[in-house]
Design a protein around this motif. Sequence first.
Motif, PDB file in Angstrom:
ATOM      1  N   SER A  77      41.963  38.409  41.488  1.00  0.00           N
ATOM      2  CA  SER A  77      41.030  37.980  40.435  1.00  0.00           C
ATOM      3  C   SER A  77      39.733  38.780  40.495  1.00  0.00           C
ATOM      4  O   SER A  77      39.184  39.177  39.473  1.00  0.00           O
ATOM      5  N   PHE A  78      39.256  39.032  41.721  1.00  0.00           N
ATOM      6  CA  PHE A  78      38.056  39.848  41.897  1.00  0.00           C
ATOM      7  C   PHE A  78      38.274  41.255  41.340  1.00  0.00           C
ATOM      8  O   PHE A  78      37.428  41.804  40.625  1.00  0.00           O
ATOM      9  N   GLY A 112      50.136  32.635  47.561  1.00  0.00           N
ATOM     10  CA  GLY A 112      48.928  32.909  46.780  1.00  0.00           C
ATOM     11  C   GLY A 112      47.744  33.411  47.597  1.00  0.00           C
ATOM     12  O   GLY A 112      46.609  33.369  47.123  1.00  0.00           O
ATOM     13  N   ASP A 149      40.439  42.154  39.043  1.00  0.00           N
ATOM     14  CA  ASP A 149      40.515  42.045  37.584  1.00  0.00           C
ATOM     15  C   ASP A 149      39.116  41.968  36.977  1.00  0.00           C
ATOM     16  O   ASP A 149      38.816  42.631  35.983  1.00  0.00           O
ATOM     17  N   GLN A 150      38.252  41.155  37.576  1.00  0.00           N
ATOM     18  CA  GLN A 150      36.887  41.017  37.075  1.00  0.00           C
ATOM     19  C   GLN A 150      36.118  42.332  37.212  1.00  0.00           C
ATOM     20  O   GLN A 150      35.389  42.732  36.306  1.00  0.00           O
ATOM     21  N   ASN A 178      51.837  38.659  48.467  1.00  0.00           N
ATOM     22  CA  ASN A 178      51.004  37.503  48.123  1.00  0.00           C
ATOM     23  C   ASN A 178      51.693  36.181  48.474  1.00  0.00           C
ATOM     24  O   ASN A 178      51.968  35.351  47.612  1.00  0.00           O
ATOM     25  N   ASN A 216      45.416  35.787  45.743  1.00  0.00           N
ATOM     26  CA  ASN A 216      45.059  35.452  44.363  1.00  0.00           C
ATOM     27  C   ASN A 216      43.580  35.708  44.055  1.00  0.00           C
ATOM     28  O   ASN A 216      43.240  36.273  43.016  1.00  0.00           O
ATOM     29  N   LYS A 217      42.695  35.300  44.939  1.00  0.00           N
ATOM     30  CA  LYS A 217      41.259  35.480  44.675  1.00  0.00           C
ATOM     31  C   LYS A 217      40.857  36.950  44.753  1.00  0.00           C
ATOM     32  O   LYS A 217      39.998  37.403  43.992  1.00  0.00           O
ATOM     33  N   LEU A 218      41.476  37.704  45.635  1.00  0.00           N
ATOM     34  CA  LEU A 218      41.199  39.136  45.701  1.00  0.00           C
ATOM     35  C   LEU A 218      41.663  39.816  44.417  1.00  0.00           C
ATOM     36  O   LEU A 218      40.954  40.657  43.844  1.00  0.00           O
TER      37      LEU A 218
END
Length: 116
Positions: free
Chosen positions: A51-52, A44, A54-55, A41, A47-49
């Motif tokens: 977060s996706f 970062g 995790d969601q 990473n 980071n968005k992947l």
Amino acid sequence: MLDNSDAFIALPGGIGTLEEIFQIASWAQLNIHHKLIGLLNIDGFFNKLLSFLDQAEEENFIPHSARRIFISASTAEKMVDKLEDFVYKPDPVAAQIDWSMGNSSKKRKMDLSLHL
């Protein structure tokens, strides 16, 4: 690649990289392998992947066992440390699936019928 590796590490990349990451992840979920997917990473990038993912876990689209195979680190040194510390915990459902090419008559059959 699958047979000759202990883990998979993805560097920042494009569509081809994402395709490879999720192919390996789906194989892990199907119990074809028990190897980590490391996301290097840098700055970062993932980071968005992450977060996706995790969601998707929070909303029960993927099980915890599928989410936990993804690890991330900002440096190669930290990635190696995380890979060395990982302990595999099998998914109880996926562990029952046999993908070997042995005697197919003795394989566990999956019920894929739709019950309404």
